[in-house]
Design a protein around this motif. Structure first.
Motif, PDB file in Angstrom:
ATOM      1  N   GLN A  73      35.768 -29.519  31.885  1.00 15.82           N
ATOM      2  CA  GLN A  73      34.361 -29.108  31.946  1.00 15.82           C
ATOM      3  C   GLN A  73      33.465 -30.090  32.698  1.00 15.82           C
ATOM      4  O   GLN A  73      32.353 -29.737  33.086  1.00 15.82           O
ATOM      5  N   TYR A  74      33.942 -31.301  32.943  1.00  7.44           N
ATOM      6  CA  TYR A  74      33.091 -32.325  33.558  1.00  7.44           C
ATOM      7  C   TYR A  74      33.277 -32.338  35.071  1.00  7.44           C
ATOM      8  O   TYR A  74      34.210 -32.934  35.591  1.00  7.44           O
ATOM      9  N   GLU A 116      31.882 -33.881  37.386  1.00  9.61           N
ATOM     10  CA  GLU A 116      31.866 -35.189  38.042  1.00  9.61           C
ATOM     11  C   GLU A 116      33.255 -35.844  38.065  1.00  9.61           C
ATOM     12  O   GLU A 116      33.505 -36.757  38.856  1.00  9.61           O
ATOM     13  N   GLU A 117      34.164 -35.370  37.234  1.00  9.58           N
ATOM     14  CA  GLU A 117      35.537 -35.899  37.212  1.00  9.58           C
ATOM     15  C   GLU A 117      36.467 -35.163  38.177  1.00  9.58           C
ATOM     16  O   GLU A 117      37.570 -35.629  38.456  1.00  9.58           O
TER      17      GLU A 117
END
Length: 137
Positions: free
Chosen positions: A88-89, A91-92
């Motif tokens: 869900q992140y 940015e990763e």
């Protein structure tokens, strides 16, 4: 999970599947129907069992993730299902993509015999003769 995040995860999963060089039918099935395939050492399975479907559903719901491929292997530790997923992140995702380019996709590995041994991490893959992948490390 929001519908917007889900669509972004699907686009990212398709990018990862293409980067891996997955078979076109796997990619098409996922893109058109959200179908997840299972790869083993001997063959690939285009249909999930009810148990497999529930495993994926629970994982996706609990972790706000999207599973795009399952790698199944039989080991002395038990039967392992490595769920390749998009988290869900956002940015990763660039870091996840860089790892995938090196042959180490992000995975949640489910130990079907002992759920306490299930874990997040990266795994090493190799391509099969059928155009799928198996876990080798």
């Amino acid at each position: 999970m929001s519908e917007i995040l889900r669509e972004k995860q699907k686009a990212e999963a398709l990018k990862r599947m293409r980067l891996m060089g997955l078979r076109e039918d796997f990619i098409r099935d996922f893109e058109e129907d959200g179908k997840v395939h299972i790869c083993t050492f001997q063959k690939t399975y285009p249909e999930l069992s009810a148990e497999d479907t529930e495993m994926v559903r629970q994982f996706e719901q609990k972790h706000h993730a999207l599973v795009y491929l399952i790698l199944r292997v039989h080991t002395i530790l038990g039967d392992l299902d490595s769920l390749l997923y998009v988290g869900q992140y956002t940015e990763e995702w660039p870091m996840d993509l860089a790892d995938l380019k090196e042959g180490y996709p992000l995975s949640y590995t489910v130990n079907r015999g002992d759920g306490g041994l299930s874990e997040f991490g990266s795994i090493q893959l190799t391509k099969t003769d059928e155009g799928g992948f198996i876990r080798v490390g």
